[in-house]
Design a protein around this motif. Structure first.
Motif, PDB file in Angstrom:
ATOM      1  N   LYS A 104       1.041  -1.175   0.023  1.00 11.38           N
ATOM      2  CA  LYS A 104       0.005   0.010  -0.040  1.00 11.38           C
ATOM      3  C   LYS A 104       0.734   1.227   0.141  1.00 11.38           C
ATOM      4  O   LYS A 104       0.622   2.224  -0.837  1.00 11.38           O
ATOM      5  CB  LYS A 104      -0.778  -0.050   1.212  1.00 11.38           C
ATOM      6  CG  LYS A 104      -1.873   1.044   1.396  1.00 11.38           C
ATOM      7  CD  LYS A 104      -2.743   0.728   2.712  1.00 11.38           C
ATOM      8  CE  LYS A 104      -3.614   1.912   2.978  1.00 11.38           C
ATOM      9  NZ  LYS A 104      -4.423   1.682   4.188  1.00 11.38           N
ATOM     10  N   ILE A 107       2.332   1.817  -3.320  1.00 12.58           N
ATOM     11  CA  ILE A 107       1.156   1.956  -4.449  1.00 12.58           C
ATOM     12  C   ILE A 107       0.673   3.604  -4.363  1.00 12.58           C
ATOM     13  O   ILE A 107       0.785   4.187  -5.309  1.00 12.58           O
ATOM     14  CB  ILE A 107      -0.025   1.118  -3.895  1.00 12.58           C
ATOM     15  CG1 ILE A 107       0.360  -0.275  -4.449  1.00 12.58           C
ATOM     16  CG2 ILE A 107      -1.321   1.786  -4.758  1.00 12.58           C
ATOM     17  CD1 ILE A 107      -0.580  -1.349  -4.091  1.00 12.58           C
ATOM     18  N   TYR A 131      -5.222   3.280  -5.004  1.00 11.48           N
ATOM     19  CA  TYR A 131      -4.629   3.726  -6.328  1.00 11.48           C
ATOM     20  C   TYR A 131      -5.086   5.106  -6.586  1.00 11.48           C
ATOM     21  O   TYR A 131      -4.290   5.884  -7.227  1.00 11.48           O
ATOM     22  CB  TYR A 131      -5.412   3.026  -7.644  1.00 11.48           C
ATOM     23  CG  TYR A 131      -5.217   1.497  -7.509  1.00 11.48           C
ATOM     24  CD1 TYR A 131      -4.022   1.021  -6.923  1.00 11.48           C
ATOM     25  CD2 TYR A 131      -6.163   0.689  -7.478  1.00 11.48           C
ATOM     26  CE1 TYR A 131      -3.626  -0.395  -6.871  1.00 11.48           C
ATOM     27  CE2 TYR A 131      -6.010  -0.538  -7.611  1.00 11.48           C
ATOM     28  CZ  TYR A 131      -4.849  -1.252  -7.186  1.00 11.48           C
ATOM     29  OH  TYR A 131      -4.572  -2.542  -6.937  1.00 11.48           O
ATOM     30  N   ASN A 174      -5.032  -4.489 -10.751  1.00  9.94           N
ATOM     31  CA  ASN A 174      -4.459  -5.567  -9.946  1.00  9.94           C
ATOM     32  C   ASN A 174      -5.378  -7.014 -10.025  1.00  9.94           C
ATOM     33  O   ASN A 174      -6.486  -7.168 -10.447  1.00  9.94           O
ATOM     34  CB  ASN A 174      -4.907  -5.323  -8.400  1.00  9.94           C
ATOM     35  CG  ASN A 174      -6.269  -5.558  -7.831  1.00  9.94           C
ATOM     36  OD1 ASN A 174      -6.476  -6.419  -7.515  1.00  9.94           O
ATOM     37  ND2 ASN A 174      -7.115  -4.333  -8.042  1.00  9.94           N
ATOM     38  N   ASP A 206      -0.575  -4.693  -9.535  1.00 12.38           N
ATOM     39  CA  ASP A 206      -0.717  -4.960  -8.328  1.00 12.38           C
ATOM     40  C   ASP A 206      -0.950  -6.337  -8.195  1.00 12.38           C
ATOM     41  O   ASP A 206      -2.219  -6.867  -8.211  1.00 12.38           O
ATOM     42  CB  ASP A 206      -1.753  -3.870  -7.587  1.00 12.38           C
ATOM     43  CG  ASP A 206      -1.808  -4.192  -6.220  1.00 12.38           C
ATOM     44  OD1 ASP A 206      -1.184  -5.046  -5.779  1.00 12.38           O
ATOM     45  OD2 ASP A 206      -2.815  -3.544  -5.550  1.00 12.38           O
ATOM     46  N   TYR A 209      -2.339 -10.404  -4.510  1.00  8.40           N
ATOM     47  CA  TYR A 209      -3.267 -11.816  -4.387  1.00  8.40           C
ATOM     48  C   TYR A 209      -2.587 -12.921  -5.332  1.00  8.40           C
ATOM     49  O   TYR A 209      -3.239 -14.008  -5.514  1.00  8.40           O
ATOM     50  CB  TYR A 209      -4.395 -11.638  -4.584  1.00  8.40           C
ATOM     51  CG  TYR A 209      -5.115 -10.718  -3.598  1.00  8.40           C
ATOM     52  CD1 TYR A 209      -5.559 -11.037  -2.352  1.00  8.40           C
ATOM     53  CD2 TYR A 209      -5.410  -9.303  -3.994  1.00  8.40           C
ATOM     54  CE1 TYR A 209      -6.156 -10.070  -1.448  1.00  8.40           C
ATOM     55  CE2 TYR A 209      -5.922  -8.442  -3.005  1.00  8.40           C
ATOM     56  CZ  TYR A 209      -6.169  -8.828  -1.881  1.00  8.40           C
ATOM     57  OH  TYR A 209      -6.731  -7.950  -0.881  1.00  8.40           O
ATOM     58  N   SER A 236       2.994  -8.480  -2.233  1.00 10.91           N
ATOM     59  CA  SER A 236       2.876  -8.234  -0.566  1.00 10.91           C
ATOM     60  C   SER A 236       2.768  -9.522  -0.099  1.00 10.91           C
ATOM     61  O   SER A 236       2.374 -10.684  -0.469  1.00 10.91           O
ATOM     62  CB  SER A 236       1.442  -7.614  -0.489  1.00 10.91           C
ATOM     63  OG  SER A 236       1.056  -7.839   0.724  1.00 10.91           O
ATOM     64  N   SER A 238       1.331  -9.902   2.720  1.00 10.74           N
ATOM     65  CA  SER A 238       0.056  -9.750   3.733  1.00 10.74           C
ATOM     66  C   SER A 238      -1.182 -10.913   3.531  1.00 10.74           C
ATOM     67  O   SER A 238      -1.549 -11.534   4.529  1.00 10.74           O
ATOM     68  CB  SER A 238      -0.354  -8.445   3.576  1.00 10.74           C
ATOM     69  OG  SER A 238       0.205  -7.378   3.832  1.00 10.74           O
ATOM     70  N   LYS A 239      -1.335 -11.118   2.317  1.00 12.97           N
ATOM     71  CA  LYS A 239      -2.413 -12.017   2.240  1.00 12.97           C
ATOM     72  C   LYS A 239      -1.767 -13.552   2.002  1.00 12.97           C
ATOM     73  O   LYS A 239      -2.197 -14.538   2.507  1.00 12.97           O
ATOM     74  CB  LYS A 239      -3.246 -11.839   0.874  1.00 12.97           C
ATOM     75  CG  LYS A 239      -3.566 -10.528   0.590  1.00 12.97           C
ATOM     76  CD  LYS A 239      -4.460  -9.763   1.731  1.00 12.97           C
ATOM     77  CE  LYS A 239      -4.545  -8.274   1.615  1.00 12.97           C
ATOM     78  NZ  LYS A 239      -5.642  -7.764   1.901  1.00 12.97           N
ATOM     79  N   ILE A 248       5.062  -5.810   5.219  1.00 10.25           N
ATOM     80  CA  ILE A 248       6.221  -6.082   3.982  1.00 10.25           C
ATOM     81  C   ILE A 248       5.589  -6.138   2.707  1.00 10.25           C
ATOM     82  O   ILE A 248       4.611  -7.036   2.557  1.00 10.25           O
ATOM     83  CB  ILE A 248       7.205  -7.235   4.437  1.00 10.25           C
ATOM     84  CG1 ILE A 248       7.879  -7.234   5.627  1.00 10.25           C
ATOM     85  CG2 ILE A 248       8.046  -7.559   3.316  1.00 10.25           C
ATOM     86  CD1 ILE A 248       8.967  -6.033   5.757  1.00 10.25           C
TER      87      ILE A 248
HETATM   88  C1  LIG Z   1      -5.230  -5.063  -4.181  1.00 11.39           C
HETATM   89  C2  LIG Z   1      -4.302  -4.803  -2.954  1.00 11.39           C
HETATM   90  N1  LIG Z   1      -3.226  -4.291  -3.061  1.00 11.39           N
HETATM   91  C3  LIG Z   1      -2.635  -3.944  -2.004  1.00 11.39           C
HETATM   92  C4  LIG Z   1      -3.125  -3.958  -0.866  1.00 11.39           C
HETATM   93  C5  LIG Z   1      -2.300  -3.435   0.333  1.00 11.39           C
HETATM   94  O1  LIG Z   1      -1.490  -4.729   1.047  1.00 11.39           O
HETATM   95  P1  LIG Z   1      -0.467  -4.617   1.784  1.00 11.39           P
HETATM   96  O2  LIG Z   1      -0.939  -5.024   3.152  1.00 11.39           O
HETATM   97  O3  LIG Z   1       0.824  -5.105   1.376  1.00 11.39           O
HETATM   98  O4  LIG Z   1      -0.151  -2.989   1.904  1.00 11.39           O
HETATM   99  C6  LIG Z   1      -4.343  -4.694  -0.672  1.00 11.39           C
HETATM  100  C7  LIG Z   1      -4.984  -4.773   0.745  1.00 11.39           C
HETATM  101  O5  LIG Z   1      -5.903  -5.035   0.859  1.00 11.39           O
HETATM  102  C8  LIG Z   1      -5.099  -4.822  -1.763  1.00 11.39           C
HETATM  103  O6  LIG Z   1      -6.342  -5.409  -1.624  1.00 11.39           O
END
Ligand SMILES: Cc1ncc(COP(=O)(O)O)c(C=O)c1O
Length: 391
Positions: A104, A107, A131, A174, A206, A209, A236, A238-239, A248
């Motif tokens: 994020k 971005i 975005y 994305n 992006d 996922y 990312s 994160s997911k 990170i």
């Molecule tokens: C499409 C998308 N991009 C980026 C992110 C941000 O992820 P991060 O935790 O790496 O900042 C998210 C988070 O929900 C997302 O849905």
């Protein structure tokens, strides 16, 4: 003294997900058992090996000093090795990889490096809201590009007027997609890269996922020959690694753009804690053990959740990846009315599609990031509602 906020700042609305967190908390404070499927925040704990590595790294005094803004050498190398294994792509760890404080952050910052006031950025509709953030901060303008169900939620590039395409500086996309769950093929990326070069538009794809795919592995846009001239891709942990709280992410691709993001960041932040970077590097090196079970879990949840909704008359296109289900209820209603109905009568909070853009009107986004028992209880409650009667 009256504070006068900047024109750019005044354009910000509350971040959609913060608003949804607040709503769920307010309902819970009233004593209601709310199940929130509004935000994509994985419930699965981070892998124990990553946690153990982080605990050991935290104890090292060398990690207590400032990190390097663009990320430490260990994580940049782990990222480069990961792309080699995952996509067969070679990135120079110093020049073509930059570590971010969550994707994020990068971005939101990219537009500041490439857009001047008044410049145009193409943003999908529906979209991930960040975005827009950097474009607003840069004083840029947004042109929404519709993602329609009949096109598999891919943009119809031929429908973007040439005068808009020629003016645009940047295009955010994305895939696998938030919020629609759609995936994109390498053939689509080939067409996109051709289009981007023709109109001199920078592509920011992006891939947050990228490893939550339910069919074939999601490709990288950078696998298209020559894509590196026009594109960067955001990633990312994160997911896919269930590390949303660790902050990170990374960006790879066009070296000039990656270096620009680095120099911007050098003036803004000092990078993530080295202990966490080292733990993330360890995780990337153990991808094959850690990520497939996460993917399987989300695929199983998507299958069961979609089947349940379909049986109850919901209309949806099955997701090809991500941790989301994007659906329209059995009766046509405004997104916000469906969400309010579910919150009031079923104590389930979902995200209104209209919050992701005008084309999201009528849809609802469910996030599959609650434990199975809660997720399926939410499904039971939603599908018990009589949508025609609105109760
Ligand atoms: C499409 C998308 N991009 C980026 C992110 C941000 O992820 P991060 O935790 O790496 O900042 C998210 C988070 O929900 C997302 O849905």
């Amino acid at each position: 003294m009256k504070i006068k906020f900047s024109r750019n700042f005044r354009q910000f609305k509350p971040f959609l997900f913060e608003e949804l967190y607040r709503q769920a908390a307010a309902e819970r404070a009233k004593g209601r058992d709310i199940i929130s499927l509004a935000v994509g925040d994985p419930d699965i704990p981070t892998d124990r090996g990553i946690v153990a590595r982080a605990a050991a790294e935290v104890k090292k005094a060398a990690n207590h000093r400032y990190p390097n803004t663009k990320g430490n050498a260990a994580l940049r190398k782990a990222v480069a090795d990961w792309h080699k294994r995952r996509h067969g792509l070679v990135f120079h760890p110093s020049d073509e990889v930059s570590i971010l404080i969550g994707s994020k952050e990068g971005i939101a910052h990219l537009p500041l490096a490439v857009m001047d006031p008044g410049d145009l950025c193409l943003i999908p509709d529906p979209t991930y809201p960040t975005y827009r953030t950097g474009v607003v901060l840069a004083g840029g303008r947004v042109h929404d590009v519709a993602l329609e169900e009949k096109n598999g939620f891919l943009p119809d590039l031929a429908k973007i007027p040439s005068r808009v395409a020629d003016k645009a500086k940047l295009f955010f996309l994305n895939y696998p997609n938030n919020p629609t769950g759609a995936d994109a093929s390498l053939d689509f990326y080939k067409e996109l890269v051709r289009w981007a070069k023709k109109h001199s538009v920078i592509i920011a794809q992006d891939a947050a996922y990228c490893d939550l795919y339910f069919g074939e592995p999601a490709p990288s846009i950078l696998q298209v020959p020559g894509a590196r001239e026009a594109a960067v891709e955001f990633y990312s942990v994160s997911k896919t690694y269930c590390m949303a709280g660790w902050r990170i992410g990374w960006v790879v691709g066009n070296g000039e753009l990656v270096r620009a993001i680095n120099s911007l960041k050098e003036n803004i932040d000092s990078g993530p804690f080295n202990a966490i970077q080292n733990a993330a590097a360890w995780g990337l090196d153990h991808h094959e053990r850690i990520v497939p079970p996460v993917r399987k879990k989300f695929a199983a949840r998507a299958e069961k959740f979609c089947s349940g909704l379909e049986k109850a008359g919901w209309r949806l296109r099955r997701p090809g990846g991500s941790c989301f289900v994007w659906a329209r209820p059995p009766a046509d209603m405004k997104s916000i009315d469906s969400v309010c109905l579910m919150l009031e009568k079923a104590a389930v909070l979902a995200a209104p599609g209209s919050g992701f853009g005008r084309c999201g009107e009528g849809y609802v986004r469910f996030s599959l990031t609650e434990p199975d028992s809660r997720l399926y209880e939410a499904l039971r409650r939603i599908t018990a509602l009589d949508w025609k009667a609105g109760s």
